[in-house]
Design an enzyme around this catalytic site. Structure first.
Site, PDB file in Angstrom:
ATOM      1  N   LYS A   4       0.887  -1.342  -0.006  1.00 34.63           N
ATOM      2  CA  LYS A   4      -0.001  -0.088   0.049  1.00 34.63           C
ATOM      3  C   LYS A   4       1.020   1.270   0.121  1.00 34.63           C
ATOM      4  CE  LYS A   4      -3.670   0.241   2.663  1.00 34.63           C
ATOM      5  NZ  LYS A   4      -4.653   0.458   3.872  1.00 34.63           N
TER       6      LYS A   4
ATOM      7  N   ASP B 194     -16.080  -2.913  -0.991  1.00 36.82           N
ATOM      8  CA  ASP B 194     -14.707  -2.889  -1.221  1.00 36.82           C
ATOM      9  C   ASP B 194     -13.631  -3.405   0.058  1.00 36.82           C
ATOM     10  OD1 ASP B 194     -15.222   0.005  -1.216  1.00 36.82           O
ATOM     11  OD2 ASP B 194     -13.179   0.111  -1.244  1.00 36.82           O
TER      12      ASP B 194
END
Length: 481
Positions: free
Chosen positions: A112, A247
Site C-alpha cells: 500500500k 470493497d
C-alpha cells in the site's frame, strides 16, 4: 537469502487476468525500514535479517521483486458510503504475489502506497508514515486478540514527501492476507457482463477460501457465516472499522483496510470516529446492519450463479442472507456470555438480558468499555466495585450485580476473553506523533508490545491499560488518502 530464493506465485493473475493489471512500484528515493513483524516474516519463510538489508527493503517497497514475479494492481468495484463506483481497484497498491506459510496456506504479499496505478482516479498513489503505522499497530492488536485480520509485515519510510492537508513523510506498507478478494471484486466481475469471469472468480474463491463449498450458493453461505462471526468479534472488543464499504469486506472473513479505525473508549453504540462519516453510517452500533447490507450486494453479484431463473436465484439468495442475523446473534451472545463469565447451563434468554441491561448501564454512564469488563472480573473475585470507578448508576448496577453474581461468574474465564490492552486512541496518537514528528519509533514499539499479548496483565504497562485522560477530547480519525 536473496530475491532469487523467494518464489512469489501469481495464481490470481493467471486465473483472473481480467482483474489484474500488470504494474510496477514507483522508485523510492531513500527507503528506510521503520518496523518489521519478524515472527510473521519467519512464518512466511522470509529471513527477518535479510529483510533488513538493502535488498530486503527493496522487496518490501516493490522495487526489488524476485525474478519471475508478476506484480499486479487488482480491479474491483464497490459501494462507498452507499454510492456505487463501478471501477475502483488498487489505486495505490500492488499485489506482489503469493507466498506459502509454515502451515501450507497461500498468503498474498501486498503493498500500500507504492505509487499510482491505472486505478488511481486522480490520486497520487502514495501513503504517509502515520496512517501506515496505524495499520501496523491496529492489525497487530487484532491478531493478538484472535480476530481474523490482514496482517502488517513492515512499514518502510520512502524519503518522499506526501502532500495531504500538510506535507507528510511518505511510507509503503507491506501487508499479508489470505487473499484480497472482496465483495467489490465480485461486483466488478458481475458488472463486466462476462459470465465466464464471474464463474471463474467464484471457483477461485472456493478453492482458496471455502473448499468445502459444494456449489456457489454454499460459497455465499460460507461468506455469510464468516462475516457474521467476524463482525460479532469486532463488537465484543469495541472495534470500530470506520469505512465498511463493500470493497473493504473480504470473502475470506478477514478484517481489511485499517483506515479511520479505532477502539471505542466510552461505550456508546452511536460512536463514530471517521472524519468523513458525517451521517454515522458506519457507527459502532450499525456495523452488523451494514455487514448484512454488504452481503446483500454480494448476493446480487452472484445471482446468475445461483439459478438461471432470476426469481429462483433471488429466493435462494434471500434464504441464505436471512441466516446472517441468527448467526451473528448467536456469536455475539456466546461472546457476551464469555465476557460476563456466565456458566454454560444458564438459560440463553437470561444471559442475553443480563448483557443487554449491563450495556444500557455502560452507555448511560459513558463507562470505558475495555477497562470496565476487566474490572468486572475483579469484582467477580469480590475485590472491586466497578460501579463507583466507572460512574455508573449505583442502585441500578447493584441490582444487576446481585443477579449476575448469583450465576457464579468465572473470573478466570473472563480474563481470557476481556483484554487488558487495546490500542487506545490517545496512545496511538501519541505514538504516531513521536514517529512522524520526532522520528522516534520507541512509543510505537512499546504499544505494539503491549497489544500483541492483550489478555496478559504485565508489570510496567499500567498506562496502556488506563482510559484516555479527561483532556483528550473528541477523537477523529482520517483515511490517509
Amino acid at each position: 537469502m536473496s530475491t532469487t530464493t523467494i518464489a512469489l506465485g501469481d495464481r490470481f493473475a493467471r486465473d483472473l487476468p481480467e482483474l489484474a493489471v500488470p504494474w510496477k512500484a514507483e522508485a523510492v528515493p531513500d527507503p528506510r525500514l521503520l518496523v518489521l513483524d519478524e515472527a510473521l516474516a519467519a512464518d512466511l519463510g522470509l529471513d527477518p535479517a535479510w529483510l533488513r538489508t538493502d535488498a530486503g527493503v527493496r522487496l518490501l517497497v516493490g522495487t526489488g521483486v524476485p525474478e519471475g514475479a508478476a506484480p499486479v494492481a487488482q480491479a474491483y468495484a464497490g459501494h462507498q458510503f452507499g454510492g456505487f463506483s463501478p471501477r475502483l481497484g488498487d489505486g495505490r497498491a500492488l499485489l506482489l504475489g503469493e507466498l506459502t506459510d509454515s502451515r501450507g496456506e497461500v498468503r498474498d504479499l501486498h503493498l500500500k502506497g507504492s505509487g499510482r496505478t491505472p486505478f488511481a482516479r486522480g490520486g497520487d498513489g502514495l501513503a504517509a508514515v502515520g496512517p501506515m503505522l496505524r495499520e501496523y499497530v491496529v492489525s497487530r492488536a487484532m491478531h493478538g486478540l484472535g480476530i481474523p485480520t490482514t496482517r502488517s509485515l513492515a512499514v518502510v519510510a520512502t524519503g518522499r514527501t506526501v502532500h495531504r492537508e500538510t506535507p507528510l513523510p511518505g511510507a509503503v506498507l507491506a501487508r499479508v492476507a489470505s487473499s484480497h478478494l472482496r465483495v467489490g471484486t465480485f461486483q466488478y466481475a458481475r458488472g463486466t457482463g462476462n459470465a465466464d469471469l464471474l464463474r471463474r472468480l467464484a471457483d477461485h474463491a472456493i478453492a482458496r477460501h471455502h473448499p468445502a463449498a459444494a456449489d456457489y450458493r454454499a460459497l455465499f453461505d460460507a461468506v455469510v457465516a464468516a462475516q457474521a462471526s467476524l463482525v460479532a468479534r469486532w463488537m465484543l472488543v469495541g472495534f470500530v472499522h470506520g469505512v465498511m464499504n463493500t470493497d473493504n469486506m473480504t470473502i475470506s472473513g478477514e478484517t481489511i483496510d485499517y483506515g479511520p479505525c479505532a477502539f471505542m473508549d466510552a461505550y456508546d453504540p452511536a460512536t463514530v470516529y471517521s472524519s468523513i462519516d458525517h451521517g454515522g453510517r458506519y457507527a459502532y452500533g450499525n456495523q452488523p446492519i451494514v455487514a448484512m447490507w454488504n452481503l446483500a450486494r454480494l448476493a446480487e453479484a452472484l445471482l446468475p450463479l445461483f439459478d438461471e431463473v432470476e426469481e429462483k436465484a433471488i429466493e435462494r439468495a434471500m434464504e441464505s442472507l436471512e441466516r446472517f442475523k441468527p448467526l451473528y446473534d448467536a456469536a455475539w451472545a456466546a461472546g457476551m456470555r464469555a465476557k460476563l463469565g456466565l456458566p454454560a447451563g444458564l438459560d440463553e434468554t437470561v444471559a442475553v438480558a443480563l448483557a443487554e441491561e449491563l450495556l444500557t448501564l455502560l452507555r448511560d454512564g459513558r463507562a470505558d468499555y475495555t477497562s470496565f469488563f476487566r474490572d468486572l472480573a475483579t469484582a467477580a473475585r469480590g475485590a472491586a466495585d466497578p460501579a463507583r470507578s466507572h460512574l455508573l448508576d449505583l442502585a441500578a448496577f447493584e441490582q444487576w450485580r446481585e443477579r449476575w453474581y448469583a450465576t457464579g461468574p468465572d473470573a478466570d474465564a473472563m480474563d481470557r476473553v476481556n483484554p487488558v490492552y487495546v490500542p487506545r486512541n490517545h496512545l496511538v496518537e501519541e505514538a504516531l506523533a513521536a514517529a512522524v514528528v520526532d522520528d522516534d519509533l520507541t512509543p510505537v514499539e512499546r504499544l505494539v508490545d503491549a497489544v500483541s499479548t492483550p489478555y496478559d496483565e504485565r508489570p510496567g504497562l499500567d498506562r496502556y491499560a488506563a482510559p484516555a485522560p479527561p483532556d483528550f477530547g473528541a477523537y477523529r480519525t482520517f483515511c490517509g488518502t
